[in-house]
Design an enzyme around this catalytic site. Structure first.
Site, PDB file in Angstrom:
ATOM      1  N   SER A   8      24.427  33.938   0.837  1.00 53.75           N
ATOM      2  CA  SER A   8      25.132  33.519  -0.378  1.00 53.75           C
ATOM      3  C   SER A   8      25.887  34.697  -0.958  1.00 53.75           C
ATOM      4  O   SER A   8      25.287  35.682  -1.410  1.00 53.75           O
ATOM      5  CB  SER A   8      24.141  32.997  -1.409  1.00 53.75           C
ATOM      6  OG  SER A   8      24.749  33.024  -2.692  1.00 53.75           O
ATOM      7  N   HIS A  33      27.666  30.968   2.577  1.00 53.38           N
ATOM      8  CA  HIS A  33      27.336  30.062   1.470  1.00 53.38           C
ATOM      9  C   HIS A  33      28.091  30.496   0.219  1.00 53.38           C
ATOM     10  O   HIS A  33      28.002  31.654  -0.202  1.00 53.38           O
ATOM     11  CB  HIS A  33      25.822  30.100   1.241  1.00 53.38           C
ATOM     12  CG  HIS A  33      25.333  29.135   0.210  1.00 53.38           C
ATOM     13  ND1 HIS A  33      25.092  27.806   0.480  1.00 53.38           N
ATOM     14  CD2 HIS A  33      25.039  29.308  -1.101  1.00 53.38           C
ATOM     15  CE1 HIS A  33      24.659  27.199  -0.621  1.00 53.38           C
ATOM     16  NE2 HIS A  33      24.624  28.094  -1.599  1.00 53.38           N
ATOM     17  N   MET A  37      30.359  27.736  -9.550  1.00 53.56           N
ATOM     18  CA  MET A  37      29.669  27.360 -10.796  1.00 53.56           C
ATOM     19  C   MET A  37      30.686  27.174 -11.916  1.00 53.56           C
ATOM     20  O   MET A  37      31.596  27.993 -12.075  1.00 53.56           O
ATOM     21  CB  MET A  37      28.707  28.469 -11.201  1.00 53.56           C
ATOM     22  CG  MET A  37      27.665  28.780 -10.162  1.00 53.56           C
ATOM     23  SD  MET A  37      26.595  30.089 -10.759  1.00 53.56           S
ATOM     24  CE  MET A  37      25.412  30.165  -9.423  1.00 53.56           C
ATOM     25  N   HIS A  66      28.849  25.212  -2.035  1.00 57.63           N
ATOM     26  CA  HIS A  66      27.822  24.581  -2.881  1.00 57.63           C
ATOM     27  C   HIS A  66      28.420  24.442  -4.281  1.00 57.63           C
ATOM     28  O   HIS A  66      28.549  25.415  -5.008  1.00 57.63           O
ATOM     29  CB  HIS A  66      26.580  25.489  -2.884  1.00 57.63           C
ATOM     30  CG  HIS A  66      25.486  25.047  -3.802  1.00 57.63           C
ATOM     31  ND1 HIS A  66      24.441  25.870  -4.167  1.00 57.63           N
ATOM     32  CD2 HIS A  66      25.259  23.860  -4.434  1.00 57.63           C
ATOM     33  CE1 HIS A  66      23.622  25.215  -4.968  1.00 57.63           C
ATOM     34  NE2 HIS A  66      24.107  24.003  -5.160  1.00 57.63           N
ATOM     35  N   MET A  68      28.269  23.652  -7.870  1.00 55.26           N
ATOM     36  CA  MET A  68      27.452  23.417  -9.073  1.00 55.26           C
ATOM     37  C   MET A  68      28.435  23.109 -10.188  1.00 55.26           C
ATOM     38  O   MET A  68      28.686  23.912 -11.087  1.00 55.26           O
ATOM     39  CB  MET A  68      26.598  24.654  -9.353  1.00 55.26           C
ATOM     40  CG  MET A  68      25.427  24.766  -8.388  1.00 55.26           C
ATOM     41  SD  MET A  68      24.720  26.409  -8.304  1.00 55.26           S
ATOM     42  CE  MET A  68      25.805  27.145  -7.087  1.00 55.26           C
ATOM     43  N   MET A 137      17.169  22.547  -3.772  1.00 54.29           N
ATOM     44  CA  MET A 137      17.140  23.784  -4.557  1.00 54.29           C
ATOM     45  C   MET A 137      15.692  24.242  -4.698  1.00 54.29           C
ATOM     46  O   MET A 137      14.822  23.460  -5.076  1.00 54.29           O
ATOM     47  CB  MET A 137      17.739  23.552  -5.952  1.00 54.29           C
ATOM     48  CG  MET A 137      19.243  23.340  -5.989  1.00 54.29           C
ATOM     49  SD  MET A 137      20.231  24.656  -5.236  1.00 54.29           S
ATOM     50  CE  MET A 137      19.718  26.109  -6.165  1.00 54.29           C
ATOM     51  N   GLY A 142      22.019  28.288 -10.872  1.00 57.74           N
ATOM     52  CA  GLY A 142      22.746  29.010 -11.920  1.00 57.74           C
ATOM     53  C   GLY A 142      22.748  30.511 -11.744  1.00 57.74           C
ATOM     54  O   GLY A 142      23.684  31.177 -12.164  1.00 57.74           O
ATOM     55  N   PHE A 143      21.727  31.049 -11.109  1.00 51.34           N
ATOM     56  CA  PHE A 143      21.630  32.504 -10.983  1.00 51.34           C
ATOM     57  C   PHE A 143      21.015  32.879  -9.646  1.00 51.34           C
ATOM     58  O   PHE A 143      20.180  32.136  -9.123  1.00 51.34           O
ATOM     59  CB  PHE A 143      20.737  33.079 -12.092  1.00 51.34           C
ATOM     60  CG  PHE A 143      21.154  32.655 -13.469  1.00 51.34           C
ATOM     61  CD1 PHE A 143      22.183  33.308 -14.140  1.00 51.34           C
ATOM     62  CD2 PHE A 143      20.541  31.572 -14.076  1.00 51.34           C
ATOM     63  CE1 PHE A 143      22.583  32.893 -15.397  1.00 51.34           C
ATOM     64  CE2 PHE A 143      20.933  31.146 -15.340  1.00 51.34           C
ATOM     65  CZ  PHE A 143      21.962  31.810 -16.009  1.00 51.34           C
ATOM     66  N   GLY A 144      21.394  34.033  -9.144  1.00 52.62           N
ATOM     67  CA  GLY A 144      20.732  34.573  -7.965  1.00 52.62           C
ATOM     68  C   GLY A 144      19.490  35.340  -8.416  1.00 52.62           C
ATOM     69  O   GLY A 144      19.281  35.565  -9.614  1.00 52.62           O
ATOM     70  N   GLY A 145      18.675  35.715  -7.456  1.00 51.41           N
ATOM     71  CA  GLY A 145      17.555  36.606  -7.733  1.00 51.41           C
ATOM     72  C   GLY A 145      16.375  36.000  -8.490  1.00 51.41           C
ATOM     73  O   GLY A 145      15.567  36.727  -9.065  1.00 51.41           O
ATOM     74  N   ASP A 175      17.672  26.800  -0.913  1.00 50.07           N
ATOM     75  CA  ASP A 175      18.521  27.746  -1.631  1.00 50.07           C
ATOM     76  C   ASP A 175      17.802  28.245  -2.880  1.00 50.07           C
ATOM     77  O   ASP A 175      17.525  27.470  -3.790  1.00 50.07           O
ATOM     78  CB  ASP A 175      19.822  27.009  -2.011  1.00 50.07           C
ATOM     79  CG  ASP A 175      20.850  27.902  -2.667  1.00 50.07           C
ATOM     80  OD1 ASP A 175      20.623  29.126  -2.755  1.00 50.07           O
ATOM     81  OD2 ASP A 175      21.897  27.362  -3.089  1.00 50.07           O
ATOM     82  N   GLY A 176      17.531  29.543  -2.887  1.00 46.94           N
ATOM     83  CA  GLY A 176      16.948  30.181  -4.060  1.00 46.94           C
ATOM     84  C   GLY A 176      15.602  30.818  -3.767  1.00 46.94           C
ATOM     85  O   GLY A 176      14.674  30.160  -3.299  1.00 46.94           O
ATOM     86  N   GLY A 177      15.536  32.123  -3.986  1.00 45.02           N
ATOM     87  CA  GLY A 177      14.256  32.817  -3.831  1.00 45.02           C
ATOM     88  C   GLY A 177      13.764  32.934  -2.406  1.00 45.02           C
ATOM     89  O   GLY A 177      12.564  33.105  -2.168  1.00 45.02           O
ATOM     90  N   GLY A 197      20.641  35.103  -0.782  1.00 41.09           N
ATOM     91  CA  GLY A 197      21.589  35.940  -1.520  1.00 41.09           C
ATOM     92  C   GLY A 197      21.102  37.363  -1.580  1.00 41.09           C
ATOM     93  O   GLY A 197      21.513  38.212  -0.779  1.00 41.09           O
ATOM     94  N   SER A 198      20.189  37.642  -2.500  1.00 38.98           N
ATOM     95  CA  SER A 198      19.705  39.018  -2.655  1.00 38.98           C
ATOM     96  C   SER A 198      19.022  39.538  -1.398  1.00 38.98           C
ATOM     97  O   SER A 198      19.114  40.730  -1.100  1.00 38.98           O
ATOM     98  CB  SER A 198      18.780  39.144  -3.872  1.00 38.98           C
ATOM     99  OG  SER A 198      18.289  37.908  -4.293  1.00 38.98           O
TER     100      SER A 198
END
Ligand code: DX5
Ligand code: ZN
Length: 217
Positions: A8, A33, A37, A66, A68, A137, A142-145, A175-177, A197-198
């Protein structure tokens, strides 16, 4: 099913975005990705069409957009024109989800449906035949990390069982974490398209992609 890694770019350094995408590409990333937003469906505003058309020159990898975005049908043609290969819309954002998915396919793109952590799988009941990928999700968008939400595991497992029972080979994207700890758990539960992402752009991109891909074999 094939396991695929989708870095991402939300976590990339936008000052050198093209170079970082190229690095992820060359290290073996499968998809790119792209988190769009709108500041309405989610609090943040990220980037839109001009950025997507610019980075199209950096890589030939599949662009996994993606959205959002509230009422995303307003922008499908624009994203198709600037290089999207796959568009995922949130079920929560679409008044006419069935029609929106048909429109994405009519543009020649892969169609995805995203569900927030609290949105039940029943939203998919009558659209699976029009869906190439379901994005579950694993954080609130809304946010990475952010930290991975544990209840996602059962949701992934239930969806994979339902797809198998119907003989469908629909991709399940998470997607996420996602990091070295959560990755084996989501794979085991039945996810096969992995957004990170991170875990990719934090630190050595090439090393991160290679290590994550190794874990996905
Ligand atoms: C969150 C985005 C994600 C995000 C993931 O709203 O959809 O794609 O960039 O970031 P990490 O992998 O850092 O949780
Ligand atoms: Zn995303």
């Amino acid at each position: 099913m094939k396991n695929l890694l989708a870095p991402s770019i939300l976590a990339a350094d936008f000052c050198v975005l093209g170079e970082q995408i190229r690095e992820a590409d060359e290290a073996g990333a499968d998809y790119i990705h792209i988190d769009v937003m709108d500041g309405m469906f989610v609090p943040s505003i990220s980037f839109g069409m001009p950025v997507v058309s610019s980075i199209r020159r950096a890589t030939g990898k599949l662009f996994d957009v993606h959205m959002m975005v509230q009422d995303p049908e307003r922008y499908l043609k624009d994203f198709a024109a600037c290089g999207a290969d796959s568009i995922t819309v949130h079920a929560e954002c679409c008044r006419h989800l069935d029609r929106t998915l048909q429109e994405i396919r009519e543009l020649g793109l892969r169609a995805g449906v995203a569900l927030n952590p609290a949105t039940p799988l029943s939203y998919l009941d009558y659209v699976l035949d029009k869906t190439d990928m379901v994005l579950l999700m694993t954080v609130n968008p809304g946010f990475g990390g952010q930290a991975f939400i544990e209840s996602s595991l059962e949701k992934i497992r239930t969806l994979r069982q339902r797809l198998d029972a119907q003989g469908l080979e629909t991709d399940i994207e998470v997607d996420g974490g996602i990091n070295r700890k959560t990755l084996p758990r989501v794979l085991e539960a039945g996810a096969n398209v992995i957004v990170a992402g991170s875990a990719v752009f934090g630190g050595d991109i090439c090393k991160n992609v290679k290590e994550l891909k190794e874990m996905m074999k």
